[in-house]
Design a protein around this motif. Sequence first.
Motif, PDB file in Angstrom:
ATOM      1  N   GLY A 161       0.805  -1.227   0.000  1.00 46.59           N
ATOM      2  CA  GLY A 161       0.000   0.000   0.000  1.00 46.59           C
ATOM      3  C   GLY A 161       0.831   1.266   0.000  1.00 46.59           C
ATOM      4  O   GLY A 161       0.283   2.366  -0.080  1.00 46.59           O
ATOM      5  N   LEU A 162       2.155   1.122   0.100  1.00 51.34           N
ATOM      6  CA  LEU A 162       3.010   2.313   0.195  1.00 51.34           C
ATOM      7  C   LEU A 162       2.833   3.247  -1.004  1.00 51.34           C
ATOM      8  O   LEU A 162       2.795   4.462  -0.858  1.00 51.34           O
ATOM      9  N   GLY A 163       2.737   2.633  -2.204  1.00 48.11           N
ATOM     10  CA  GLY A 163       2.570   3.433  -3.427  1.00 48.11           C
ATOM     11  C   GLY A 163       1.303   4.265  -3.346  1.00 48.11           C
ATOM     12  O   GLY A 163       1.303   5.472  -3.639  1.00 48.11           O
ATOM     13  N   GLN A 164       0.232   3.609  -2.884  1.00 48.35           N
ATOM     14  CA  GLN A 164      -1.051   4.282  -2.723  1.00 48.35           C
ATOM     15  C   GLN A 164      -0.920   5.463  -1.759  1.00 48.35           C
ATOM     16  O   GLN A 164      -1.392   6.564  -2.033  1.00 48.35           O
ATOM     17  N   LEU A 165      -0.257   5.197  -0.643  1.00 48.72           N
ATOM     18  CA  LEU A 165      -0.082   6.235   0.377  1.00 48.72           C
ATOM     19  C   LEU A 165       0.709   7.407  -0.199  1.00 48.72           C
ATOM     20  O   LEU A 165       0.392   8.573   0.028  1.00 48.72           O
ATOM     21  N   TRP A 166       1.722   7.066  -0.986  1.00 48.74           N
ATOM     22  CA  TRP A 166       2.547   8.119  -1.580  1.00 48.74           C
ATOM     23  C   TRP A 166       1.721   8.974  -2.536  1.00 48.74           C
ATOM     24  O   TRP A 166       1.790  10.190  -2.524  1.00 48.74           O
ATOM     25  N   ARG A 167       0.905   8.299  -3.385  1.00 46.55           N
ATOM     26  CA  ARG A 167       0.064   9.059  -4.321  1.00 46.55           C
ATOM     27  C   ARG A 167      -0.873   9.983  -3.561  1.00 46.55           C
ATOM     28  O   ARG A 167      -1.101  11.128  -3.941  1.00 46.55           O
ATOM     29  N   PHE A 168      -1.397   9.455  -2.437  1.00 43.95           N
ATOM     30  CA  PHE A 168      -2.298  10.260  -1.609  1.00 43.95           C
ATOM     31  C   PHE A 168      -1.568  11.488  -1.056  1.00 43.95           C
ATOM     32  O   PHE A 168      -2.052  12.617  -1.144  1.00 43.95           O
ATOM     33  N   PHE A 220      -4.335   2.101   4.133  1.00 44.77           N
ATOM     34  CA  PHE A 220      -3.454   1.966   2.959  1.00 44.77           C
ATOM     35  C   PHE A 220      -2.304   1.022   3.283  1.00 44.77           C
ATOM     36  O   PHE A 220      -1.922   0.184   2.487  1.00 44.77           O
ATOM     37  N   VAL A 221      -1.712   1.209   4.458  1.00 45.25           N
ATOM     38  CA  VAL A 221      -0.478   0.489   4.771  1.00 45.25           C
ATOM     39  C   VAL A 221      -0.616  -0.476   5.943  1.00 45.25           C
ATOM     40  O   VAL A 221       0.339  -1.154   6.278  1.00 45.25           O
ATOM     41  N   LEU A 222      -1.780  -0.521   6.569  1.00 44.06           N
ATOM     42  CA  LEU A 222      -1.959  -1.436   7.694  1.00 44.06           C
ATOM     43  C   LEU A 222      -3.114  -2.376   7.380  1.00 44.06           C
ATOM     44  O   LEU A 222      -4.114  -1.959   6.770  1.00 44.06           O
ATOM     45  N   PHE A 223      -2.975  -3.648   7.787  1.00 43.56           N
ATOM     46  CA  PHE A 223      -4.092  -4.549   7.624  1.00 43.56           C
ATOM     47  C   PHE A 223      -5.135  -4.243   8.677  1.00 43.56           C
ATOM     48  O   PHE A 223      -4.803  -3.786   9.769  1.00 43.56           O
ATOM     49  N   PRO A 224      -6.429  -4.496   8.369  1.00 41.24           N
ATOM     50  CA  PRO A 224      -7.473  -4.210   9.349  1.00 41.24           C
ATOM     51  C   PRO A 224      -7.169  -4.870  10.687  1.00 41.24           C
ATOM     52  O   PRO A 224      -6.639  -5.974  10.723  1.00 41.24           O
ATOM     53  N   GLY A 225      -7.497  -4.205  11.738  1.00 45.27           N
ATOM     54  CA  GLY A 225      -7.227  -4.731  13.075  1.00 45.27           C
ATOM     55  C   GLY A 225      -7.239  -3.613  14.079  1.00 45.27           C
ATOM     56  O   GLY A 225      -7.814  -2.547  13.820  1.00 45.27           O
TER      57      GLY A 225
END
Lengths: 564, 275
Positions: free
Chosen positions: A47-54, A433-438
């Motif tokens: 999810g890092l790429g997603q976070l970066w785009r955000f 984005f970068v953490l699994f649900p929990g």
Amino acid sequence: MDNKPLQTVPRPAWLHQRLRWALIALIAIAVSLCAVGLQPAIFNWNGLGQLWRFLAASGQPDLSAEFLAVVLRAALTTLAYAVCSTCLSLLIGAVGGLLASEVWWLAVLPHQNLHRSISSTIRMILAIPRAIHELIWGLFFVNILGLDPLVAILAIAIPYGAIVAKVFSELLDETPRQPLFALLNSGVPAANAFIYSLIPQAFLNFVSYAFYRFECSIRSAAVLGIIGAGGLGYEILLSLQSLRYHQLWTLFLALFVLNGAVDWGSAWLRHRLGSPTRLDLNLRRPTRSRKQSKPGDPLVLGAGIGLLALIPFSFWYVAADWTKLWSPRTATLLAEVGQAIWPPRLETLPQLGPLLLQTLAMSILAIAIAGMGGVLLAFPAARNFWSPNGLLAGHTTSGLGRIWAWTRLLLTRAFLLMARAIPAPIWALVALFVLFPGILPGAVALGIHNLGILGRLMAEVVEDLDPRPVVALKAQGVTAPLLFLYGVLPLTLTRFLAYILYRWEVCTRETVIVGLVGAGGLGRLLTEQLSSFDYQNLLVTLAGFVVLTFVVDWISGTARRALR
Amino acid sequence: METTNKSKRLGDKSAKLNESVNLNVNLNVNEILFELKQVNQQFGRLQALADLDLQIRAGERVALVGSSGAGKSTLIRLLNGTLRPTGGEVWALGRCLSRLSPRQLRQAQQHIGTIYQQFHLVDSLAVIHNVNAGHLSHWSFAKALFSLIYPLEIETAATALRRVGIPEKLYERTDRLSGGQQQRVALARVLVQNPLVILADEPVSSLDPERSREIMALLRDLVTETGKTLVVSLHSIDLALHYCNRVIGLREGRMQFDAPADAVTKAMIEALYRL
């Protein structure tokens, strides 16, 4: 000095009460962290790429005219929701507060010795709507009323009304009673005696608290957008789900401006009116005499008229269908719920225990993040601390140092405002984005949001600090770090901890809203049951949740008393 | 006569530490401790002090008297370096305070102890920590932090508290003490700091007459026993004449008189307070 054998006082137990609480807190945080570790996977590196785009999109928010029009409409909706629900909650709170106060029953039933039991019963009943978060109320009302602006207004007004009632009743009970009884003893009816004594006496406190509630309801109104009630929260969710990050940042900016304007305006008005700070209200300190504004201060008058004009505008703008409140359809649906809810089913009970513990762990981690961050940021955010002529400043400050000090102050404040302006579920979606649900994403989201709130409150504590001990230590040639350790920290830490504990209660209630977007905990189960009309199981889950919040309230209250 | 090596008299760690930072303070009795040269102090439009010239020598007990707003507190703040004069120079311990770097100023301030009307203690801490605050100018951060959790140098603090008459309050929370007791804690803090001079800004104004006399007697005894210098601002002329050997009268920021205590006449006092 003489050489008589020293008769020193025995050293008190090493593990005194405060230290014991500190240890308990550390253990609680450690256990909660272990609970996070139980999950098979925590970080989602993909999810890092997603976070970066955000994050990258923050540089170029969408400022097209057509989108700005959307944003403006949404911001107005959120503001209008907040105004309407604040008004309603103040109405509920005024009536409820009177009925929940001891002094009212003492005035009405003077010789029956019932006042304490009646008022505490009413307070207990009020604790239940208060324990249930706005979002749960919202989901419930969606089931009954359909998607109508009314849902958002009622969902905020009911729990807030209960909170306002509690605070108003406490304010009434703490106001000096002699003037009231002087009137009552001369035969004035209770209601008349109240409006000529206690109510005017406590009025400034009421006003101050009402403004504070308004600041909170702006944030709640944004959250409620997420269940479809419209406004900025709704637009944010839409943009986030369709991955339009440029739009997202425009909406964030709108929230930032809206929250900033309301927070600043409310602080300004309270200051102008000479009303007590939130600190005095929350920590039940006797109000210090502050500068009262002259009657007829044109600025205050203008602001007052503007605010009053905002109320009819807001009711008109939200265009809620009030007839739904008494329509036969609503009555039928409510009756159906009443039937469907009984008897409660216990089949989810085995699931409930672990989920409750998860929720508790989430709230503990969240408040740990918020508390630590808040303490760290409160000092750079306080006006009187590092700034020129501040508590820790020396005699000379160069021009560059001055600029740096102000930049640091503004940056910290902007960060805190951003953190609290963006609703926790949105932070949760970002964390996902970068953490699994929990537990962790929920805790991070709640932590960031509450950090923004706590940081501001704590900065007020620092600005309210008694400067005298610091002056004394400074005159003795003590360096800044030690000045901080002996002159600043002991005076602020107790209040910081009181706020953290108080906010922990709020955090526990808010775990529901991050559960909604899949961040785990009890919130997820609650929302599932609500949206599938599974009222029998819902009742049990809700009862479990209410019990959990009561337990947290009790622990927090005990700890606060011990630390005082 | 010399009050030679301070360390011989003090004989404790703090003195050695003080020397290790190379302070170079060797004072003789009668040597000038404070000197004000044409000092002016302006707060906005208010002239708090005007053209003040003053010398205070080691071993003196000086009372500052005058009505409220005469500039007594301002003078004290100038002497301990927390305020810089808008005009003129304040010299303390042989140094011009406004020319010192922050670090040098702190070193000079270690030798100047101050007591306040409102005590200026940290209410929420135990007495021991407020007394230990006297060590702070030479304690390391780690030591200071550790001491907040597990109090250090108890002996020194206990001795100081015994000297001021409240040894049993060592671990009490400061805000549970009465006003007189809190002022004793402030005195114990100064004892631990062990300065060359004690400045006291209306130390007894918030105490009742009996408590006032006790505290003033204590202050005088502490100062004479250890050969320190005292500068104290007072509301009460009687206390000034009884406990000090030099009285300075201030009126509207100007020096009205500066005389030995036994030379102060009724006429001088009446002129000082005349409306």
